[in-house]
Design an enzyme around this catalytic site. Sequence first.
Site, short mmCIF file in Angstrom:
data_model
loop_
_atom_site.label_atom_id
_atom_site.label_comp_id
_atom_site.label_asym_id
_atom_site.label_seq_id
_atom_site.Cartn_x
_atom_site.Cartn_y
_atom_site.Cartn_z
N ARG A 123 0.82 -1.23 0.00
CA ARG A 123 0.00 0.00 0.00
C ARG A 123 0.84 1.27 0.00
NH1 ARG A 123 -2.92 -3.01 3.84
NH2 ARG A 123 -4.74 -4.00 2.89
N LYS A 145 2.25 11.50 -11.12
CA LYS A 145 1.47 10.57 -11.94
C LYS A 145 2.31 9.33 -12.19
CE LYS A 145 -1.66 13.55 -14.57
NZ LYS A 145 -2.05 14.00 -15.92
N GLU A 187 8.53 19.06 -24.44
CA GLU A 187 7.85 19.35 -23.16
C GLU A 187 8.37 20.67 -22.58
OE1 GLU A 187 5.26 17.67 -22.10
OE2 GLU A 187 5.44 15.59 -22.81
N LYS A 229 6.04 23.39 -13.53
CA LYS A 229 5.22 22.21 -13.21
C LYS A 229 4.87 22.20 -11.73
CE LYS A 229 4.24 17.42 -13.95
NZ LYS A 229 4.43 16.21 -14.68
N GLU A 239 -5.53 16.68 -10.66
CA GLU A 239 -6.16 17.02 -11.94
C GLU A 239 -7.68 17.07 -11.88
OE1 GLU A 239 -3.95 15.63 -15.41
OE2 GLU A 239 -5.84 15.54 -16.49
N ARG A 243 -4.81 21.46 -13.59
CA ARG A 243 -3.62 20.69 -13.99
C ARG A 243 -3.69 20.25 -15.45
NH1 ARG A 243 -0.19 16.05 -10.71
NH2 ARG A 243 1.06 15.39 -12.48
N ASN A 247 -1.61 19.08 -20.22
CA ASN A 247 -1.93 18.18 -21.33
C ASN A 247 -1.96 18.91 -22.68
OD1 ASN A 247 -2.19 16.11 -19.48
ND2 ASN A 247 -4.37 16.56 -19.13
N HIS A 250 -1.44 17.10 -25.93
CA HIS A 250 -1.50 15.66 -25.65
C HIS A 250 -2.72 14.96 -26.25
CE1 HIS A 250 1.85 16.63 -23.11
NE2 HIS A 250 1.95 15.41 -22.66
N HIS A 254 -1.57 11.87 -28.08
CA HIS A 254 -1.90 10.50 -27.66
C HIS A 254 -2.56 9.73 -28.80
CE1 HIS A 254 -1.87 11.42 -23.05
NE2 HIS A 254 -0.69 11.11 -23.51
N HIS A 267 7.28 10.08 -27.45
CA HIS A 267 6.17 10.81 -26.83
C HIS A 267 6.27 12.32 -27.14
CE1 HIS A 267 3.11 11.89 -23.86
NE2 HIS A 267 3.98 12.71 -23.27
P1 NAD Z 1 12.13 6.19 -22.08
O1 NAD Z 1 11.99 5.99 -20.64
O2 NAD Z 1 11.74 5.09 -22.99
O3 NAD Z 1 13.64 6.60 -22.38
C1 NAD Z 1 14.02 6.86 -23.72
C2 NAD Z 1 15.27 6.07 -24.12
O4 NAD Z 1 16.42 6.66 -23.55
C3 NAD Z 1 15.26 4.63 -23.65
O5 NAD Z 1 15.81 3.83 -24.67
C4 NAD Z 1 16.19 4.65 -22.44
O6 NAD Z 1 16.81 3.43 -22.18
C5 NAD Z 1 17.20 5.69 -22.87
N1 NAD Z 1 17.90 6.40 -21.82
C6 NAD Z 1 17.37 6.93 -20.68
N2 NAD Z 1 18.26 7.67 -20.05
C7 NAD Z 1 19.41 7.59 -20.76
C8 NAD Z 1 20.70 8.16 -20.61
N3 NAD Z 1 20.99 9.02 -19.64
N4 NAD Z 1 21.65 7.85 -21.52
C9 NAD Z 1 21.36 7.03 -22.56
N5 NAD Z 1 20.14 6.49 -22.79
C10 NAD Z 1 19.20 6.78 -21.88
O7 NAD Z 1 11.32 7.46 -22.59
P2 NAD Z 1 10.99 8.89 -21.94
O8 NAD Z 1 10.77 9.78 -23.09
O9 NAD Z 1 11.96 9.26 -20.89
O10 NAD Z 1 9.61 8.62 -21.21
C11 NAD Z 1 8.44 8.27 -21.93
C12 NAD Z 1 7.45 7.69 -20.95
O11 NAD Z 1 7.13 8.69 -19.97
C13 NAD Z 1 6.14 7.27 -21.57
O12 NAD Z 1 5.76 6.02 -21.04
C14 NAD Z 1 5.15 8.35 -21.11
O13 NAD Z 1 3.85 7.86 -20.98
C15 NAD Z 1 5.73 8.72 -19.78
N6 NAD Z 1 5.36 10.07 -19.31
C16 NAD Z 1 4.87 10.17 -18.05
C17 NAD Z 1 4.54 11.41 -17.54
C18 NAD Z 1 4.06 11.53 -16.11
O14 NAD Z 1 3.63 12.61 -15.72
N7 NAD Z 1 4.15 10.49 -15.34
C19 NAD Z 1 4.73 12.57 -18.32
C20 NAD Z 1 5.24 12.42 -19.61
C21 NAD Z 1 5.57 11.15 -20.10
N1 GLY Z 2 2.41 15.04 -17.64
C1 GLY Z 2 1.17 15.65 -17.30
C2 GLY Z 2 0.96 15.76 -15.83
O1 GLY Z 2 1.83 15.48 -15.06
O2 GLY Z 2 -0.12 16.14 -15.43
#
Ligand code: NAD
Ligand code: GLY
Length: 359
Positions: A123, A145, A187, A229, A239, A243, A247, A250, A254, A267
Site C-alpha cells: 500500500r 502521476k 515538453e 510544473k 487534476e 492541472r 496536457n 496531448h 496520444h 512521446h
Molecule cells: P524512455 O523511458 O523510454 O527513455 C528513452 C530512451 O532513452 C530509452 O531507450 C532509455 O533506455 C534511454 N535512456 C534513458 N536515459 C538515458 C541516458 N541518460 N543515456 C542514454 N540512454 C538513456 O522514454 P521517456 O521519453 O523518458 O519517457 C516516456 C514515458 O514517460 C512514456 O511512457 C510516457 O507515458 C511517460 N510520461 C509520463 C509522464 C508523467 O507525468 N508520469 C509525463 C510524460 C511522459
Molecule cells: N504530464 C502531465 C501531468 O503530469 O499532469
Amino acid sequence: MTAGGVLIDLGPRSYTIHIGYNLIGRAGEILRGVLGGERAMVVTNYTVGSLYGKSIRDQLEKSGIYPVFAEIPDGEEYKSLSTAGELYDLAYRNELDRRSSILALGGGVVGDLAGFVAATYLRGVPLIQIPTTLLAQVDSSVGGKVAVNHPRGKNIIGAFYQPSAVVADLAALKTLPEREVRAGMAEVIKYGVIADEIFFGWLEENLERALSLDPAAVEEIVTVSCRIKAAVVKEDETERGSRAVLNFGHTVGHAVESLTGYKTYRHGEAVAMGMAAAARMAVRMGLLGQAEMDRIVSILVRAGLPVDVPANLDREELIRSMHRDKKVVSSRLTFVLPVAVGKVEIVRDVEEEAIVSSL
Ligand code: NAD
Ligand code: GLY
C-alpha cells in the site's frame, strides 16, 4: 527560481527536485534523511543500468543500504502489469518492508513503472525518482502521476503518488541519444507556451545552446520547467481542473501514438504535432493571432520536431482515438488551446471539422 533545486510544495507530501551536475555520484549524501530502512530496490533498464547502476549501488552501500537491482528490458511495452508483477515478486523475495525505498533510475518508462510499484507494494513505500532523460527530468518524474499500460491503452492503470525526492543529474543527459533530447525539448517548449512568455522568449534565443547541452542552458531549462510544473501541481495535485493545462498538445499526441502503436514516434514528437495542431485550431477559432501561432510552430521546427500529423494516419481513426482518451468528459472533445504565448485555456466542445483541418 531556486538554483540547484525546486520545492514541490504539497504540505505533508512536499519534496525537493535536486537539479545539478554529477548528482548521481553524490546520491547518498543528497538522499540522507530521505532513505529509510536497510533495504531498497533500484528499478532501471539494461541501457541506463549499465551506465549509472554501479554509481547508485556504490552510493547506497556507502549509506549502509544494500539494494536489490531490477533491470528490465528497454521499451514502452515493459511498462506493464506483467513487469510490475515481476517487481512485486522481487521486492517480496528480498523482504522489502514499508520503510524500504524504491528508486527509479531511468527515463519516463522506468519512472512510471517503478512509481506504480512503489504506490501499490504494501500500500505504498517511499519512492525516489532519478530521471535520466530530459523528458523525465522536466516532466514525468515530477508531480506524482505513475502508471502502467493496459494492452488496449496507455497509462490506463495508475495512481497519483508523489516521490520523496527527485534527483535530476544533468550530466546523465550527455549519454542520451540526440533524438531523445529533442523529444524532451517538446515538453520544455510546452511550459513556455502554457505559462511563461519570458521563458519562451529565452528559448527562442537559446534553443540551439540547450539542444547542444550547454551546461548553463540545460540547468536553466530543467529548473524553469520544474518550477512551472511545481506551481501547476501545487494548485491541482490530482487534476480536478487546472492541472489539465499540462496536457497541452496531448489530445492529438496520444491519438497519434495510439494509431502508430507507440513505436513510430517518441512521446515528445507526438506532443509536438499536437501542440502545433492546437495552435492552428486556436487561430481558426479566433483565439490566437497568426503571428503567435508562427512563433510556436517555428520553435518546434527549429527543435527538429514534427509539426504535421502524417497524411497516412486516417483522420476518422484519429478522432475516434481522441474520443477514447480518458481525458474526454461526457464524450465531448476538450482541448487545451493557446490564447497567447504564455497562456492557455481549456476549451470544451471543439468541432471535429476544426480539429481535422488543424492536423
Ligand atoms: P524512455 O523511458 O523510454 O527513455 C528513452 C530512451 O532513452 C530509452 O531507450 C532509455 O533506455 C534511454 N535512456 C534513458 N536515459 C538515458 C541516458 N541518460 N543515456 C542514454 N540512454 C538513456 O522514454 P521517456 O521519453 O523518458 O519517457 C516516456 C514515458 O514517460 C512514456 O511512457 C510516457 O507515458 C511517460 N510520461 C509520463 C509522464 C508523467 O507525468 N508520469 C509525463 C510524460 C511522459
Ligand atoms: N504530464 C502531465 C501531468 O503530469 O499532469
